[in-house]
Design a protein around this motif. Sequence first.
Motif, PDB file in Angstrom:
ATOM      1  N   PHE A  42       0.883  -1.167   0.000  1.00  0.00           N
ATOM      2  CA  PHE A  42       0.000   0.000   0.000  1.00  0.00           C
ATOM      3  C   PHE A  42       0.915   1.210   0.000  1.00  0.00           C
ATOM      4  N   VAL A  43       0.482   2.261  -0.614  1.00  0.00           N
ATOM      5  CA  VAL A  43       1.280   3.484  -0.673  1.00  0.00           C
ATOM      6  C   VAL A  43       0.343   4.640  -0.387  1.00  0.00           C
ATOM      7  N   GLU A  44       0.621   5.361   0.704  1.00  0.00           N
ATOM      8  CA  GLU A  44      -0.229   6.490   1.114  1.00  0.00           C
ATOM      9  C   GLU A  44       0.615   7.750   1.235  1.00  0.00           C
ATOM     10  N   PRO A  45       0.397   8.725   0.356  1.00  0.00           N
ATOM     11  CA  PRO A  45       1.129   9.983   0.486  1.00  0.00           C
ATOM     12  C   PRO A  45       0.571  10.818   1.641  1.00  0.00           C
ATOM     13  N   PHE A  46       1.450  11.597   2.279  1.00  0.00           N
ATOM     14  CA  PHE A  46       1.033  12.544   3.319  1.00  0.00           C
ATOM     15  C   PHE A  46       2.079  13.643   3.397  1.00  0.00           C
ATOM     16  N   GLU A  47       1.782  14.678   4.164  1.00  0.00           N
ATOM     17  CA  GLU A  47       2.730  15.773   4.334  1.00  0.00           C
ATOM     18  C   GLU A  47       3.249  15.783   5.757  1.00  0.00           C
ATOM     19  N   LEU A  48       4.522  16.101   5.886  1.00  0.00           N
ATOM     20  CA  LEU A  48       5.159  16.249   7.191  1.00  0.00           C
ATOM     21  C   LEU A  48       6.018  17.503   7.119  1.00  0.00           C
ATOM     22  N   ASP A  49       5.716  18.471   7.972  1.00  0.00           N
ATOM     23  CA  ASP A  49       6.429  19.750   7.973  1.00  0.00           C
ATOM     24  C   ASP A  49       6.428  20.403   6.590  1.00  0.00           C
ATOM     25  N   GLY A  50       5.291  20.277   5.889  1.00  0.00           N
ATOM     26  CA  GLY A  50       5.133  20.906   4.585  1.00  0.00           C
ATOM     27  C   GLY A  50       5.830  20.203   3.432  1.00  0.00           C
ATOM     28  N   ARG A  51       6.396  19.029   3.710  1.00  0.00           N
ATOM     29  CA  ARG A  51       7.097  18.282   2.666  1.00  0.00           C
ATOM     30  C   ARG A  51       6.353  16.985   2.363  1.00  0.00           C
ATOM     31  N   PRO A  52       6.434  16.493   1.115  1.00  0.00           N
ATOM     32  CA  PRO A  52       5.749  15.242   0.772  1.00  0.00           C
ATOM     33  C   PRO A  52       6.482  14.017   1.337  1.00  0.00           C
ATOM     34  N   TRP A  53       5.711  13.166   1.956  1.00  0.00           N
ATOM     35  CA  TRP A  53       6.199  11.891   2.480  1.00  0.00           C
ATOM     36  C   TRP A  53       5.276  10.794   1.964  1.00  0.00           C
ATOM     37  N   VAL A  54       5.698   9.560   2.175  1.00  0.00           N
ATOM     38  CA  VAL A  54       4.884   8.414   1.802  1.00  0.00           C
ATOM     39  C   VAL A  54       4.987   7.351   2.902  1.00  0.00           C
ATOM     40  N   ARG A  55       3.859   6.739   3.163  1.00  0.00           N
ATOM     41  CA  ARG A  55       3.772   5.618   4.106  1.00  0.00           C
ATOM     42  C   ARG A  55       3.442   4.391   3.272  1.00  0.00           C
ATOM     43  N   PHE A  56       4.115   3.287   3.533  1.00  0.00           N
ATOM     44  CA  PHE A  56       3.859   2.086   2.743  1.00  0.00           C
ATOM     45  C   PHE A  56       4.142   0.835   3.557  1.00  0.00           C
ATOM     46  N   GLY A  57       3.531  -0.246   3.119  1.00  0.00           N
ATOM     47  CA  GLY A  57       3.748  -1.537   3.749  1.00  0.00           C
ATOM     48  C   GLY A  57       4.718  -2.354   2.927  1.00  0.00           C
ATOM     49  N   LEU A  58       5.504  -3.130   3.630  1.00  0.00           N
ATOM     50  CA  LEU A  58       6.526  -3.944   2.997  1.00  0.00           C
ATOM     51  C   LEU A  58       6.398  -5.383   3.480  1.00  0.00           C
ATOM     52  N   HIS A  59       6.334  -6.310   2.553  1.00  0.00           N
ATOM     53  CA  HIS A  59       6.435  -7.744   2.845  1.00  0.00           C
ATOM     54  C   HIS A  59       7.841  -8.149   2.410  1.00  0.00           C
ATOM     55  N   PRO A  60       8.785  -8.282   3.337  1.00  0.00           N
ATOM     56  CA  PRO A  60      10.180  -8.482   2.928  1.00  0.00           C
ATOM     57  C   PRO A  60      10.498  -9.860   2.351  1.00  0.00           C
ATOM     58  N   ARG A  61       9.704 -10.864   2.637  1.00  0.00           N
ATOM     59  CA  ARG A  61      10.011 -12.229   2.187  1.00  0.00           C
ATOM     60  C   ARG A  61       9.138 -12.638   1.008  1.00  0.00           C
ATOM     61  N   GLN A  62       9.742 -13.353   0.072  1.00  0.00           N
ATOM     62  CA  GLN A  62       9.011 -13.882  -1.068  1.00  0.00           C
ATOM     63  C   GLN A  62       7.909 -14.824  -0.578  1.00  0.00           C
ATOM     64  N   LYS A  63       6.768 -14.754  -1.230  1.00  0.00           N
ATOM     65  CA  LYS A  63       5.647 -15.661  -0.971  1.00  0.00           C
ATOM     66  C   LYS A  63       5.208 -15.663   0.492  1.00  0.00           C
ATOM     67  N   ASP A  64       5.429 -14.554   1.193  1.00  0.00           N
ATOM     68  CA  ASP A  64       5.068 -14.457   2.617  1.00  0.00           C
ATOM     69  C   ASP A  64       4.411 -13.099   2.861  1.00  0.00           C
ATOM     70  N   THR A  65       3.131 -13.123   3.214  1.00  0.00           N
ATOM     71  CA  THR A  65       2.443 -11.874   3.532  1.00  0.00           C
ATOM     72  C   THR A  65       2.213 -11.734   5.036  1.00  0.00           C
ATOM     73  N   GLU A  66       2.703 -12.701   5.822  1.00  0.00           N
ATOM     74  CA  GLU A  66       2.553 -12.640   7.276  1.00  0.00           C
ATOM     75  C   GLU A  66       3.456 -11.562   7.885  1.00  0.00           C
ATOM     76  N   VAL A  67       4.723 -11.534   7.453  1.00  0.00           N
ATOM     77  CA  VAL A  67       5.655 -10.534   7.974  1.00  0.00           C
ATOM     78  C   VAL A  67       5.367  -9.221   7.268  1.00  0.00           C
ATOM     79  N   GLN A  68       5.031  -8.209   8.076  1.00  0.00           N
ATOM     80  CA  GLN A  68       4.672  -6.903   7.533  1.00  0.00           C
ATOM     81  C   GLN A  68       5.459  -5.824   8.259  1.00  0.00           C
ATOM     82  N   ILE A  69       5.989  -4.905   7.487  1.00  0.00           N
ATOM     83  CA  ILE A  69       6.706  -3.772   8.063  1.00  0.00           C
ATOM     84  C   ILE A  69       6.073  -2.514   7.497  1.00  0.00           C
TER      85      ILE A  69
END
Length: 156
Positions: A42-69
């Motif tokens: 998922f990718v969600e843009p937002f602003e922090l101190d007037g600058r563009p930032w992005v929040r996103f989820g990462l599944h670091p392992r192949q074929k694994d959606t359990e581990v989420q960062i």
Amino acid sequence: MDIQDKTVIGWREWVRMPALGQAEIKAKIDTGARTSALHAYFVEPFELDGRPWVRFGLHPRQKDTEVQIECEAPVIDQRRVTDSGGHAEMRYVIATTMVLGDQAFDAEVTLTDRENMLFRMLLGRGALKPRFLVDSDQSFLLGGSKFQPPGELNLS
């Protein structure tokens, strides 16, 4: 940098990104790609101190959606990227520190949905130069194996 000063890496290596939760991600080394690409479910843009930032989820392992960062990073650009199949999409670009073996360096990374791809990350030539050479016949020259990042204990 002379050729003898470059580190030889295989066509796939483990990459760690300390600012993005320390996850170690198996990356395909892609000298055909200018910029590296990281799976973001998922990718969600937002602003922090007037600058563009992005929040996103990462599944670091192949074929694994359990581990989420969940990660946050400043946006440095938005670019139209065309994949190897000829499909173009607008992507957020972030800069982050990457660690390969004993080398740490900053690189640009685009965020895209790679859920159905074999590798959650492609490491492009912009991150590779001027420090690495690729031996396309080898894998994991910097440590680890197909199933284990370097330094992870094998408990089986």
